[in-house]
Design a protein around this motif. Structure first.
Motif, PDB file in Angstrom:
ATOM      1  N   PHE A   1       0.865  -1.188   0.000  1.00 37.55           N
ATOM      2  CA  PHE A   1       0.000   0.000   0.000  1.00 37.55           C
ATOM      3  C   PHE A   1       0.891   1.224   0.000  1.00 37.55           C
ATOM      4  CE2 PHE A   1      -0.406  -2.441   4.042  1.00 37.55           C
ATOM      5  CZ  PHE A   1       0.590  -1.803   4.783  1.00 37.55           C
TER       6      PHE A   1
ATOM      7  N   PRO B   1       5.832   2.954   5.575  1.00 42.55           N
ATOM      8  CA  PRO B   1       4.837   1.922   5.920  1.00 42.55           C
ATOM      9  C   PRO B   1       4.892   1.499   7.380  1.00 42.55           C
ATOM     10  CG  PRO B   1       6.531   1.045   4.458  1.00 42.55           C
ATOM     11  CD  PRO B   1       6.760   2.522   4.536  1.00 42.55           C
TER      12      PRO B   1
ATOM     13  N   LEU C   1       2.457   3.155   9.990  1.00 45.13           N
ATOM     14  CA  LEU C   1       1.016   3.090   9.763  1.00 45.13           C
ATOM     15  C   LEU C   1       0.329   2.111  10.704  1.00 45.13           C
ATOM     16  CD1 LEU C   1       1.153   2.910   5.861  1.00 45.13           C
ATOM     17  CD2 LEU C   1       0.765   4.939   7.265  1.00 45.13           C
TER      18      LEU C   1
ATOM     19  N   VAL D   1      -3.925   0.537  11.646  1.00 49.85           N
ATOM     20  CA  VAL D   1      -5.212   0.319  10.986  1.00 49.85           C
ATOM     21  C   VAL D   1      -5.969   1.633  10.814  1.00 49.85           C
ATOM     22  CG1 VAL D   1      -6.472  -0.212  13.112  1.00 49.85           C
ATOM     23  CG2 VAL D   1      -7.286  -1.135  10.931  1.00 49.85           C
ATOM     24  N   ASP D   2      -5.726   2.597  11.700  1.00 52.65           N
ATOM     25  CA  ASP D   2      -6.466   3.856  11.593  1.00 52.65           C
ATOM     26  C   ASP D   2      -6.173   4.595  10.299  1.00 52.65           C
ATOM     27  OD1 ASP D   2      -7.857   3.501  13.957  1.00 52.65           O
ATOM     28  OD2 ASP D   2      -6.233   4.362  15.152  1.00 52.65           O
TER      29      ASP D   2
ATOM     30  N   PHE E   1      -6.231   3.242   7.532  1.00 46.93           N
ATOM     31  CA  PHE E   1      -7.039   2.597   6.498  1.00 46.93           C
ATOM     32  C   PHE E   1      -8.533   2.743   6.719  1.00 46.93           C
ATOM     33  CE2 PHE E   1      -2.881   0.696   6.575  1.00 46.93           C
ATOM     34  CZ  PHE E   1      -2.541   0.717   5.235  1.00 46.93           C
ATOM     35  N   VAL E   2      -8.884   3.452   7.796  1.00 45.57           N
ATOM     36  CA  VAL E   2     -10.298   3.667   8.114  1.00 45.57           C
ATOM     37  C   VAL E   2     -10.578   5.160   8.091  1.00 45.57           C
ATOM     38  CG1 VAL E   2     -12.085   3.397   9.874  1.00 45.57           C
ATOM     39  CG2 VAL E   2     -10.405   1.573   9.513  1.00 45.57           C
ATOM     40  N   PHE E   3     -11.711   5.535   7.516  1.00 47.98           N
ATOM     41  CA  PHE E   3     -12.103   6.944   7.452  1.00 47.98           C
ATOM     42  C   PHE E   3     -13.570   7.034   7.854  1.00 47.98           C
ATOM     43  CE2 PHE E   3     -13.832  10.560   4.937  1.00 47.98           C
ATOM     44  CZ  PHE E   3     -13.053  11.585   5.475  1.00 47.98           C
ATOM     45  N   SER E   4     -13.842   7.893   8.847  1.00 42.16           N
ATOM     46  CA  SER E   4     -15.234   8.086   9.280  1.00 42.16           C
ATOM     47  C   SER E   4     -15.804   9.283   8.548  1.00 42.16           C
ATOM     48  CB  SER E   4     -15.284   8.304  10.795  1.00 42.16           C
ATOM     49  OG  SER E   4     -14.770   7.162  11.462  1.00 42.16           O
ATOM     50  N   LEU E   5     -16.745   9.035   7.675  1.00 39.95           N
ATOM     51  CA  LEU E   5     -17.358  10.134   6.923  1.00 39.95           C
ATOM     52  C   LEU E   5     -17.973  11.125   7.892  1.00 39.95           C
ATOM     53  CD1 LEU E   5     -19.024   7.970   4.171  1.00 39.95           C
ATOM     54  CD2 LEU E   5     -17.399   9.805   3.724  1.00 39.95           C
TER      55      LEU E   5
ATOM     56  N   ASP F   1      -9.004  13.528   1.341  1.00 41.02           N
ATOM     57  CA  ASP F   1      -9.678  13.318   2.620  1.00 41.02           C
ATOM     58  C   ASP F   1      -9.158  12.058   3.312  1.00 41.02           C
ATOM     59  OD1 ASP F   1     -11.753  15.365   1.960  1.00 41.02           O
ATOM     60  OD2 ASP F   1     -12.354  13.876   0.466  1.00 41.02           O
ATOM     61  N   PHE F   2      -8.895  11.047   2.505  1.00 39.48           N
ATOM     62  CA  PHE F   2      -8.621   9.694   3.002  1.00 39.48           C
ATOM     63  C   PHE F   2      -7.364   9.191   2.270  1.00 39.48           C
ATOM     64  CE2 PHE F   2     -10.857   5.199   3.242  1.00 39.48           C
ATOM     65  CZ  PHE F   2      -9.920   4.777   4.164  1.00 39.48           C
TER      66      PHE F   2
ATOM     67  N   ALA G   1      -5.296   6.887   2.424  1.00 37.94           N
ATOM     68  CA  ALA G   1      -5.025   5.479   2.092  1.00 37.94           C
ATOM     69  C   ALA G   1      -5.477   5.113   0.685  1.00 37.94           C
ATOM     70  CB  ALA G   1      -5.712   4.554   3.100  1.00 37.94           C
ATOM     71  N   LEU G   2      -6.299   5.962   0.068  1.00 36.91           N
ATOM     72  CA  LEU G   2      -6.784   5.665  -1.288  1.00 36.91           C
ATOM     73  C   LEU G   2      -5.733   5.959  -2.354  1.00 36.91           C
ATOM     74  CD1 LEU G   2     -10.410   7.109  -1.014  1.00 36.91           C
ATOM     75  CD2 LEU G   2      -9.643   4.756  -0.659  1.00 36.91           C
TER      76      LEU G   2
END
Lengths: 210, 210, 210, 210, 210, 210
Positions: free
Chosen positions: D28, D47, D50, D52-53, D55-59, D79-80, D82-83
């Motif tokens: 990634f 890397p 990093l 897990v946070d 890889f997570v995004f709270s809209l 915004d995110f 990890a994309l």
């Protein structure tokens, strides 16, 4: 009157659009699933035969009366031909308390989990780390392509979620697929480090042979 | 004599080229426009049926006797099948004084304007800026893909220009296409912020309905 | 007043555009030629430092007072940084009667010749065929990527032409490049089937050594 | 004991993984938004920093107290992070009865609408047709890339929906963007066929000038 | 018993795999060489007709009784249909002492030389440099795509080597291909700077005309 | 004398090559492994600092004194920086009788096995089939990207083989990676259908925790 004035104008523009039918092909290429496939996807249906219904797909309602307490409905190109060549697809997940989706990979696609209801634990693995989190409604989680991952509902409430993929056919390679084919058990045991008894037990469970 | 000596050599090289016909397919894939399309383009014509004329396209002479005083001739894949799979295409523009090409986008291609004669004003738009310049012969201007843009001849002399595109079929989505289809006027007005009267006027002009 | 009403609406839309500077980067990525290169191209200049002049390039006037009687001006990414990442570029050609551009290939790009003035003969080669044609104004000819090709003015009049490429840096590998480096003459002769004397003569002419 | 036996085995495998840190980069490439951008995206964060946070995004919760009665939260690469490089992104939509999202295009991405609650009418346009349908929960609709489209809630109930995109930064080009920049009104009117009064009214509304 | 329990589970999973035949198509797309080609490659053979033999190719034994003392066997997509759409191919080389492969380019592929036996000198050329090295068993050398290169055995022992390519059909454009077609000798001489006598001599040798 | 005549010609050609240093960057982009990575790979080393040694990599001799009786040497981009951006890489395998490489996948690459010595059994798996064959010298076998596969030496003689990949960093995800990280054993057992005792045994063996 105005229309009259515009006719030459429209004719002028027709130099852009004289192949009206072909031109639409280039706006979209809805798959002809009856025709052959190729490395770039299926051939296109004639564009003038298409209506909005070709671009809409209603995910079937899936039920959770199964050992993994999970219902999955996919919208991949073979389900939803409008995705042909467009590098995107999706699936829906309904999961009762205690449900889960076993470890699997997607050969050629990144997955983006979209949480709608309930709490779902999702995790992916690398050689030396696991990335695991319990997701809430409105959370997104990205699973980088090719990595082994799972989801599970360790909460009390039903989970509703979607996943989007960066391919019109992401492929799903479940961990347990290694047990459902005919590779001899001794070879499988040797190359996975599993005990032969474990291999035989799961070959039996997943209808593999050999 | 020398040829005799070379025969085994040529036979040796034939291991490279034993599929002479198929091999040519890989040098180029001229479109068979009568066959089906796919996400990567059309099927290839048999390479041994091709001559140099398949690789040359004479842009038709376009005239400017129309409301936009502009003649456009396109060489996209449907016009010029040799472009199939090659990610390039072009068009020519002749524009009288006062002529213009309305606002439009190209879905999947960057445009590179090449000025030959006269002075042409070209501009593209982003959310908060416009990039506008009057181009002279020998000037190039790049329109990054997907952005709304226009060209106009505010000078006295005829304009001659070409545009190259980074796709064999760049797609042309004219601003006024929103008025030529059957989307109901009230929906169109609401979602564009235009007045309904304006929408109806232009729907009438561009033969839209609804 | 209306503006007042719109303010919340605009704020709502700002959720799309809250990274105004970054967002422009995604509309275009004009190369910072002073920074490092990468497989996908150069890093982007800050988008808020850009004006329309970054998107316009005036091809320098080239002269034809040279042995090949040809002037060439290129607009590749290193000349015209706005092409960075956009898969397109161009060059202009002016060619006196008797002028020509020697055999060459473009490593990673298809070429589309655009004829403007005069008559120019263009040709490309495969293993067992040559595709040669004399082009007139308004003619386009496609040179499929990687194939050896040349152009020449066998007419009486000056030629003006452009070429567009499907890469922001198409690379130009001239046939005579084999003579301008330091590969020993005997190796070069052996591996090209040329006579050693011929090799030495051209190494001398093109400043090669070895 | 077994671990002892495995140590040489693990050392053998280390020939695969001796660049442990670098190797993770290839699983990634989470964007370093503070660094430069390039045509392929941002540089990667180290890397080993990093969790897990990343890889997570709270809209974010969006509200609908605005003229379009619609709240939108985007999860694009800015915004995110990890994309980055992963060709996927998403957004969420909440829409009160009467709400809508104006006509717009996504420059470089197909959109896949995922309906969760309520009934939402969605439509896209081509030169001579409109494709419009009212979607129900569980419906998916694909908007082929680059085409003008809108959504609207003509029902009584709140709409909840998501959209996934085939790009980590799909770009949003709203129809009304043509009114928010500084392109002179007369040029805009000419090249859109809109009346000058209409143009000035909307330039005023969307804070454009010129 | 366990199998009974699993049946609903398997049915649940069938929502993933209900198009079993089609799904395999997406794991691989072995070329149907009898069908048409397209820019992305050949159409796929029906996946349920395939066995492991479709995925294995035995390189024919090539002999070195020819002027270049070199035997080459290629495994490109037209030889080995399983490579269709997979962006990889290979060839084997056997070379007696004194053997060589003439200067050539691969249009669309990087080459990775893999040395197995003997000592082979390999080199590639740019405008102003040559990169030449004598390789030993276990050495790899990369030839960046599109660059002119050669290999030769200046040692005493037989050479065995392989080359892998980043395309399923890399194309081979031999330097001497310029002499095997029908381009007139005077044009060829002019555009290559070779002497006409040299051109005629090699046209004779390589069966060219013109 | 001749050189004098050519000087203006060379100057004319310099319009192609005036950015001599930058131009080389475009022939190849050897990775600067000390710099940042990006989705398209590493930044390029300055091209004028490179010699042929940057393009040659000697695979280290690997030994087989380990439980899998197999030595593997990889030439991925982190080992061999010249592969940066070139979509190819390789590895060598030496395998004693009884040796094997455990089940694994390559995230983003097709593998092409090249057999040199001995007899090696190779196999890949899909949901309902295994494709297994014993390969002899001169055999190639393709492993379509993302599929689980293994190789083993069930013969008496040593095996020597190479594998080429369609990516400069194919990624290796070994089956047993699921046991070397910190995912809790109960979750791993549930989502793989393995018995908890089996999971704990292999977590112990592969230094996993949890």
């Amino acid at each position: 009157m105005k229309n009259m004035v515009l006719i030459p104008f429209l004719l002028a523009l027709l130099s852009f659009t004289s192949h009206a039918t072909d031109d639409k092909v280039n706006n979209f290429c809805v798959a002809d699933l009856k025709g052959p496939n190729s490395p770039s996807g299926y051939q296109c249906l004639p564009p003038n035969s298409l209506t909005v219904d070709n671009f809409v797909f209603s995910l079937p309602v899936s039920n959770t009366s199964n050992p993994i307490k999970t219902g999955i409905s996919s919208a991949f190109v073979n389900d939803f031909p409008a995705l042909n060549g467009l590098d995107i697809s999706a699936l829906s997940v309904i999961m009762d308390s205690g449900g889960y989706i076993p470890m699997h990979t997607h050969r050629g696609a990144t997955e983006l989990i979209i949480m709608v209801e309930g709490q779902m634990t999702a995790g992916f693995l690398t050689h030396d780390a696991s990335y695991v989190k319990t997701l809430k409604p409105g959370d997104l989680m990205v699973i980088p392509r090719g990595l082994m991952h799972f989801v599970a509902n360790y909460g009390k409430d039903k989970v509703v979620a979607f996943a989007a993929f960066s391919s019109s056919n992401p492929g799903i390679h479940s961990f347990n697929d290694i047990f459902s084919n005919n590779l001899p058990s001794d070879i499988l045991a040797q190359t996975t480090f599993l005990d032969v008894a474990q291999v035989k037990k799961l070959k039996d469970r997943f209808h593999g042979s050999g």
